[in-house]
Design a protein around this motif. Structure first.
Motif, mmCIF file in Angstrom:
data_model
loop_
_atom_site.group_PDB
_atom_site.id
_atom_site.type_symbol
_atom_site.label_atom_id
_atom_site.label_comp_id
_atom_site.label_asym_id
_atom_site.label_seq_id
_atom_site.Cartn_x
_atom_site.Cartn_y
_atom_site.Cartn_z
ATOM 1 N N VAL A 10 -17.345 6.858 -4.630
ATOM 2 C CA VAL A 10 -17.302 7.381 -6.440
ATOM 3 C C VAL A 10 -17.668 6.477 -6.878
ATOM 4 C CG1 VAL A 10 -15.488 8.827 -5.743
ATOM 5 C CG2 VAL A 10 -14.789 7.004 -5.914
ATOM 6 N N GLY A 11 -18.551 5.557 -6.539
ATOM 7 C CA GLY A 11 -18.915 4.467 -7.105
ATOM 8 C C GLY A 11 -17.768 3.393 -7.737
ATOM 9 N N TYR A 12 -17.149 2.894 -6.746
ATOM 10 C CA TYR A 12 -15.826 1.989 -6.800
ATOM 11 C C TYR A 12 -16.220 0.632 -6.142
ATOM 12 C CZ TYR A 12 -11.655 -0.758 -6.854
ATOM 13 O OH TYR A 12 -10.895 -0.711 -7.343
ATOM 14 N N ASP A 13 -16.387 0.054 -6.636
ATOM 15 C CA ASP A 13 -16.404 -1.659 -6.621
ATOM 16 C C ASP A 13 -16.101 -2.124 -5.555
ATOM 17 O OD1 ASP A 13 -17.893 -3.889 -5.853
ATOM 18 O OD2 ASP A 13 -17.789 -4.219 -7.759
ATOM 19 N N PHE A 14 -15.463 -1.305 -4.501
ATOM 20 C CA PHE A 14 -14.317 -2.721 -3.762
ATOM 21 C C PHE A 14 -14.403 -3.739 -3.277
ATOM 22 C CE2 PHE A 14 -11.423 -2.760 -0.170
ATOM 23 C CZ PHE A 14 -10.323 -2.374 -0.515
ATOM 24 N N ASP A 15 -13.646 -4.748 -4.017
ATOM 25 C CA ASP A 15 -13.781 -5.665 -3.581
ATOM 26 C C ASP A 15 -12.556 -6.884 -2.440
ATOM 27 O OD1 ASP A 15 -12.049 -7.011 -5.346
ATOM 28 O OD2 ASP A 15 -13.271 -7.159 -6.674
ATOM 29 N N ASP A 16 -12.566 -7.694 -2.233
ATOM 30 C CA ASP A 16 -11.592 -8.839 -1.449
ATOM 31 C C ASP A 16 -10.018 -8.674 -2.048
ATOM 32 O OD1 ASP A 16 -13.635 -9.653 0.349
ATOM 33 O OD2 ASP A 16 -13.671 -11.662 -0.714
ATOM 34 N N SER A 17 -10.675 -8.779 -3.359
ATOM 35 C CA SER A 17 -8.931 -8.434 -4.307
ATOM 36 C C SER A 17 -8.518 -6.852 -4.297
ATOM 37 C CB SER A 17 -8.395 -8.088 -5.493
ATOM 38 O OG SER A 17 -9.822 -7.311 -6.561
ATOM 39 N N ASP A 18 -9.254 -5.762 -3.844
ATOM 40 C CA ASP A 18 -8.764 -4.444 -3.279
ATOM 41 C C ASP A 18 -7.810 -4.841 -1.833
ATOM 42 O OD1 ASP A 18 -9.367 -2.926 -6.007
ATOM 43 O OD2 ASP A 18 -11.059 -3.467 -4.966
ATOM 44 N N TRP A 19 -8.864 -5.613 -1.399
ATOM 45 C CA TRP A 19 -9.086 -5.447 0.626
ATOM 46 C C TRP A 19 -7.022 -6.082 -0.013
ATOM 47 C CZ3 TRP A 19 -8.010 -3.220 4.796
ATOM 48 C CH2 TRP A 19 -7.547 -3.720 6.016
#
Length: 256
Positions: free
Chosen positions: A173-182
């Motif tokens: 979906v074009g979302y930038d998943f980063d360390d904070s999300d994880w």
């Protein structure tokens, strides 16, 4: 390269049927035609995403919500309202994130964007941006108007694959998943149990070109994580998400 020629090439790269006409209009009339075409292109893609699979998903939701599928008026009303809601969500998201499209990075870096700004009663800009309105759309809706459960995929995956699964799902979906999300998901996961009702699972939104809600819960005593992905998507995305769940269940994915 002249401005008109540069604009023509960029518009052609976006797929405009008359790139020369759009480019000449921007130069001659000082209108932001390249930005306009880019926004209209993105919104057209959102319209095309409403295929039969998306409508079937809405019908399944209505059945789960107790709407009588034999009542054509009720069915049409609920579908129309849900489509309108998802369309408004998409428009607000496009306004907030010009780069949430499917364009290559090197092309995006050459394109103008846009923003939605507050004005005074006299129409003068205050320079205060109305950002991320899509995040608060639900606060103005009645419970009956809000979308219900539209499951894209259910299943389980290896727990060691969970971050790779989240990153791959976000990319859909074009979302930038980063360390904070994880960190948010990894911190919440140990307190979940997939034998509990779905409402007790940990839910995390992935908001890009459209929105997917990821629900996760650990299989206590095992090495698996149960996952449920919900949202309104086209048939291509649905198939890719279902395949992603299957791959993450069958194989151990090595870090990149």
């Amino acid at each position: 390269m002249a401005d008109a020629e540069r604009l023509r090439r960029l518009l052609a790269a976006l797929g405009a049927e008359d790139p020369q006409g759009w480019a000449e209009s921007e130069v001659r009339e000082n209108l932001p035609q390249l930005a306009r075409y880019r926004l209209l292109r993105a919104l057209s893609q959102d319209i095309e995403a409403w295929d039969s699979a998306a409508i079937d998903s809405l019908r399944a939701w209505m059945k789960a919500e107790g709407t009588d599928p034999t009542d054509p008026v009720a069915e049409t009303t609920r579908i129309a309202r849900a489509v309108a809601r998802e369309t408004v969500f998409s428009v607000l998201h496009r306004l907030a994130d010009p780069n949430g499209d499917d364009l290559p990075t090197e092309l995006r870096q050459q394109l103008p964007g846009w923003l939605l700004m507050e004005t005074t009663p006299a129409g003068e800009p205050t320079h205060r941006v109305l950002g991320a309105l899509y995040e608060d759309l639900g606060t103005t809706e009645s419970p009956a108007a809000a979308p219900g459960d539209r499951t894209v995929a259910d299943g389980w995956i290896r727990e060691t694959n969970l971050r790779a699964f989240c990153e791959s799902l976000a990319a859909e979906v074009g979302y930038d998943f980063d360390d904070s999300d994880w960190l948010a998901i990894d911190t919440a996961l140990p307190h979940t149990d997939d034998e509990q009702p779905r409402s007790a699972w940990y839910a995390y939104p992935l908001v890009g070109r459209t929105r997917l809600d990821l629900h996760v819960a650990r299989s206590v005593g095992g090495g698996e994580v149960s996952v449920s992905v919900r949202g309104t998507v086209d048939s291509r995305t649905r198939i890719r998400v279902e395949l992603l769940v299957d791959v993450m269940a069958r194989y151990a994915v090595a870090p990149g």
